[in-house]
Scaffold this motif. Structure first.
Motif, short mmCIF file in Angstrom:
data_model
loop_
_atom_site.label_atom_id
_atom_site.label_comp_id
_atom_site.label_asym_id
_atom_site.label_seq_id
_atom_site.Cartn_x
_atom_site.Cartn_y
_atom_site.Cartn_z
N GLY A 31 0.77 -1.23 0.00
CA GLY A 31 0.00 0.00 0.00
C GLY A 31 0.80 1.27 0.00
O GLY A 31 2.01 1.31 -0.14
N ARG A 32 0.06 2.38 0.19
CA ARG A 32 0.59 3.72 -0.02
C ARG A 32 1.65 4.13 1.00
O ARG A 32 2.64 4.75 0.64
N GLN A 33 1.49 3.78 2.28
CA GLN A 33 2.43 4.25 3.28
C GLN A 33 3.83 3.73 3.02
O GLN A 33 4.82 4.46 3.17
N GLN A 34 3.94 2.47 2.60
CA GLN A 34 5.25 1.93 2.33
C GLN A 34 5.92 2.63 1.14
O GLN A 34 7.13 2.81 1.11
N LEU A 35 5.12 3.01 0.14
CA LEU A 35 5.68 3.77 -0.98
C LEU A 35 6.14 5.14 -0.52
O LEU A 35 7.18 5.64 -0.96
N ASP A 36 5.39 5.77 0.38
CA ASP A 36 5.81 7.05 0.92
C ASP A 36 7.17 6.92 1.59
O ASP A 36 8.05 7.77 1.43
N ASP A 37 7.33 5.85 2.38
CA ASP A 37 8.59 5.64 3.08
C ASP A 37 9.72 5.34 2.10
O ASP A 37 10.85 5.81 2.26
N TYR A 38 9.42 4.54 1.06
CA TYR A 38 10.47 4.14 0.14
C TYR A 38 10.97 5.32 -0.68
O TYR A 38 12.18 5.54 -0.82
N SER A 40 11.77 8.29 -0.39
CA SER A 40 12.22 9.37 0.49
C SER A 40 13.63 9.81 0.17
O SER A 40 14.11 10.80 0.73
N THR A 41 14.33 9.08 -0.71
CA THR A 41 15.71 9.42 -1.03
C THR A 41 15.95 9.34 -2.53
O THR A 41 15.25 8.63 -3.27
N GLU A 42 16.96 10.07 -2.94
CA GLU A 42 17.40 10.04 -4.34
C GLU A 42 17.86 8.64 -4.72
O GLU A 42 17.54 8.13 -5.80
N GLU A 43 18.61 8.00 -3.83
CA GLU A 43 19.15 6.67 -4.12
C GLU A 43 18.03 5.66 -4.36
O GLU A 43 18.09 4.85 -5.31
N ASN A 44 17.00 5.68 -3.53
CA ASN A 44 15.90 4.74 -3.71
C ASN A 44 15.16 5.00 -5.01
O ASN A 44 14.68 4.06 -5.67
N SER A 45 15.05 6.26 -5.39
CA SER A 45 14.38 6.59 -6.65
C SER A 45 15.14 6.01 -7.83
O SER A 45 14.55 5.45 -8.77
N ILE A 126 8.25 10.08 -7.99
CA ILE A 126 9.54 10.78 -8.08
C ILE A 126 9.40 12.30 -8.10
O ILE A 126 10.26 12.99 -7.54
N PRO A 127 8.35 12.88 -8.70
CA PRO A 127 8.25 14.34 -8.66
C PRO A 127 8.28 14.94 -7.26
O PRO A 127 8.67 16.10 -7.09
N GLU A 130 12.92 14.94 -2.98
CA GLU A 130 13.95 15.98 -3.00
C GLU A 130 15.24 15.39 -3.57
O GLU A 130 15.83 14.48 -3.00
N MET A 131 15.65 15.92 -4.71
CA MET A 131 16.87 15.44 -5.36
C MET A 131 17.32 16.46 -6.39
O MET A 131 16.63 17.46 -6.65
N ASP A 132 18.46 16.22 -6.99
CA ASP A 132 18.95 17.06 -8.06
C ASP A 132 17.92 17.11 -9.18
O ASP A 132 17.42 16.07 -9.62
N GLU A 133 17.60 18.31 -9.63
CA GLU A 133 16.52 18.45 -10.61
C GLU A 133 16.85 17.83 -11.96
O GLU A 133 15.98 17.30 -12.64
N ASP A 134 18.11 17.88 -12.38
CA ASP A 134 18.49 17.24 -13.64
C ASP A 134 18.33 15.72 -13.55
O ASP A 134 17.88 15.07 -14.50
N LEU A 135 18.70 15.16 -12.40
CA LEU A 135 18.53 13.73 -12.21
C LEU A 135 17.04 13.37 -12.21
O LEU A 135 16.63 12.36 -12.80
N LYS A 136 16.25 14.18 -11.55
CA LYS A 136 14.81 13.91 -11.50
C LYS A 136 14.23 13.91 -12.92
O LYS A 136 13.43 13.02 -13.28
N LEU A 137 14.62 14.89 -13.71
CA LEU A 137 14.13 14.97 -15.09
C LEU A 137 14.53 13.73 -15.88
O LEU A 137 13.75 13.19 -16.66
N ARG A 138 15.76 13.28 -15.65
CA ARG A 138 16.23 12.08 -16.36
C ARG A 138 15.45 10.85 -15.95
O ARG A 138 15.04 10.05 -16.79
N LEU A 139 15.25 10.66 -14.64
CA LEU A 139 14.53 9.49 -14.16
C LEU A 139 13.10 9.45 -14.70
O LEU A 139 12.59 8.40 -15.09
#
Length: 526
Positions: A31-38, A40-45, A126-127, A130-139
């Motif tokens: 469910g949703r809570q576990q996704l919220d927890d997961y 939470s970091t750039e590395e996990n994304s 992913i949106p 909190e992470m580097d915006e260029d990396l977010k755009l790439r992912l």
């Protein structure tokens, strides 16, 4: 697409892609809570997006790559090949005596929807990370590209399919009420995703070496060119293919034989490639095709044997350079492998006594153990020659015959073949289509080419297969091939059961119809 099933699949997603799997084994991730927890970091994304790529070729041999191999068996390029094992769920598809409940249709459908689910979760979550915006755009660009890749495979295989674009949809009770979207609606989503991916993805040259294999701007443009070509949007296809050709990011391999090599990962021609490595400590991190496609006389399973009809196509062009790097024939030397002077194609268990050279690994380069899931041979989904020939075909149908001939000649130059520059009209069209067959032979493109290419409105596959098909006629009335005509455990009449009213699409897996409570309807004739 039962909600419970999808939640289990999402749970599996998290388990499979976490870099700290042990941390998750003791936690009830649903469910949703576990996704919220997961998320939470750039590395996990990054790890989550990495997990989407696992579904491109499937996480095991039977999920995606083998169904694609079966697609090639259903064309004039390949026999089923393996005549030692009675497998009607495989040979029936290849011969158009199709069993709708084949596990390979089921696995392909499920594999791709798991990939789509992973992409949807990425695009939804992913949106907010909190992470580097260029990396977010790439992912986000990678997720869009991969979702488009999966839907393109599905729509070409099954026609209109249910569209699911968010994880939130999967949590709603009405998920079981999803119906098949139209083909046009699926293609509209694919185009939208790829245009978004083009805007967000880096060029290949902008990736670090350790990131090669990720989706790039060029990969998204190349796939979109093929999407446009499939829909006969000739102008858009020509423009998009040209964007790739003039980008400076890719070039043709000087030696055709080096395109598929264990020593040439992410070569200069490769646009979208899934790489494999060999590590005996882990299963399924190496490739499978060298084994599933390999000769039964050479540690292989013998599925997908090149036809004499394909060999004749090379010979008719005087194309020895590509022939020797595409087909290995029983009793003959293997080009590029000095250790094999008489190849064992085992004609008693192999319909044609021939094997695909592109997936063959020379003896001296074979890992130990040499077995499925351990082969370090990459698989290339998109390469520059493919794009050049898409460009040539689109230009032809745009009425730009000089450009079409120029792109055709670029591909033929590598293998020392000239183009008759006086070609025009249907003769030029046929030359381009033949070049696609020779250049991309046994790379799992042929079925979809034959379905989309039309002569007087009739798909070419319908002219090759069926009771009056030219391929059936060749095998039953013309061929004197010493291997094919003596090993009749796979009948010479392969394809005689083809029916254009049925077999331009594969059947929807019956279990998906059942899970949808009948809201997903079967394709006609199955």
């Amino acid at each position: 697409m039962k909600k419970l099933v999808l939640l289990v699949l999402i749970f599996t997603v998290l388990l499979n892609i976490s870099c700290n799997k042990e941390d998750f084994l003791d936690q009830p991730l649903t469910g949703r809570q576990q996704l919220d927890d997961y998320f939470s970091t750039e590395e996990n994304s990054v790890n989550f997006v990495n997990g989407i790529y696992k579904k491109v070729n499937g996480e095991s041999w039977w999920q995606a790559n083998f169904p694609r191999q079966i697609n090639d068996m259903a064309t004039d390029d390949n026999w089923s090949g393996n005549t030692a094992q009675p497998r009607p769920d495989i040979t029936g598809i290849a011969a158009y005596n199709v069993f709708p409940g084949s596990t390979y249709f089921n696995s392909f459908w499920e594999n791709h929807y798991i990939g789509i689910t992973r992409a949807n979760i990425s695009l939804e979550r992913i949106p907010d990370v909190e992470m580097d915006e260029d990396l977010k755009l790439r992912l986000l660009g990678e997720a869009k590209f991969l979702r488009a890749f999966f839907y393109f495979d599905l729509v070409r295989s099954f026609g209109g399919v249910p569209i699911v674009t968010t994880y939130t949809e999967l949590l709603q009770p009405e998920i079981n009420d999803k119906v098949r979207s139209s083909v046009e609606e699926v293609y509209a989503l694919i185009e939208e995703d790829l245009l978004g991916a083009i805007d967000g993805l880096p060029l290949r040259s902008e990736y670090a070496s350790q990131d090669l294999g990720r989706a790039t701007k060029g990969a998204a443009q190349s796939l979109l060119a093929k999407v446009y070509l499939t829909q006969e949007k000739w102008n858009q296809a020509q423009i998009m293919a040209n964007n790739v050709m003039v980008s400076g990011e890719y070039s043709l391999e000087p030696d055709f034989a080096n395109i598929y090599s264990v020593e040439n990962h992410h070569g200069v021609e490769s646009i979208f490639e899934i790489g494999y490595i060999n590590n005996p400590l882990y299963n399924e991190i190496g490739g499978h095709l060298s084994i599933t496609n390999g000769s039964r006389g050479d540690q292989g399973w013998g599925w997908g044997s090149p036809t004499s009809d394909l060999e004749n196509a090379f010979l008719s062009e005087g194309d020895n350079i590509r022939l020797r790097s595409t087909i290995i024939k029983h009793g003959e030397p293997v080009y590029g492998d000095p250790d094999v002077t008489e190849f064992d194609g085992l004609p008693s268990e192999n319909k044609s006594g021939r094997t695909n050279r592109k997936y063959y690994v020379p003896v001296a380069q074979r890992p130990v153990p040499y077995e499925r899931g351990q082969i370090p041979l990459p698989y290339i989904h998109l390469r520059l020659a493919d794009v050049m020939l898409m460009h040539a075909e689109a230009a032809y149908f745009n009425g730009d015959e000089n450009t079409a001939k120029a792109s055709l000649q670029l591909v033929r130059n590598r293998v020392q073949l000239t183009t008759n520059m006086s070609l025009t009209g249907t003769a030029l069209r046929d030359a381009i289509w033949k070049e696609r067959r020779l250049e991309l032979a046994l790379e799992q493109h042929r079925l979809f080419d034959l379905r989309r290419q039309k002569i007087n409105g009739v798909p070419r596959i319908a002219l090759l297969m069926g009771p009056n098909g030219s391929f059936v006629h060749y095998n039953t009335e013309v061929s004197t091939d010493p291997f094919e005509t003596t090993n009749l455990n796979e009948p010479q009449e392969k394809g005689i059961f083809f029916d254009a009213g049925i077999h331009l699409l594969w059947p929807i897996p019956p279990e998906e119809i059942q899970l949808s409570r009948g809201n997903v309807v079967q394709n006609p004739g199955y």
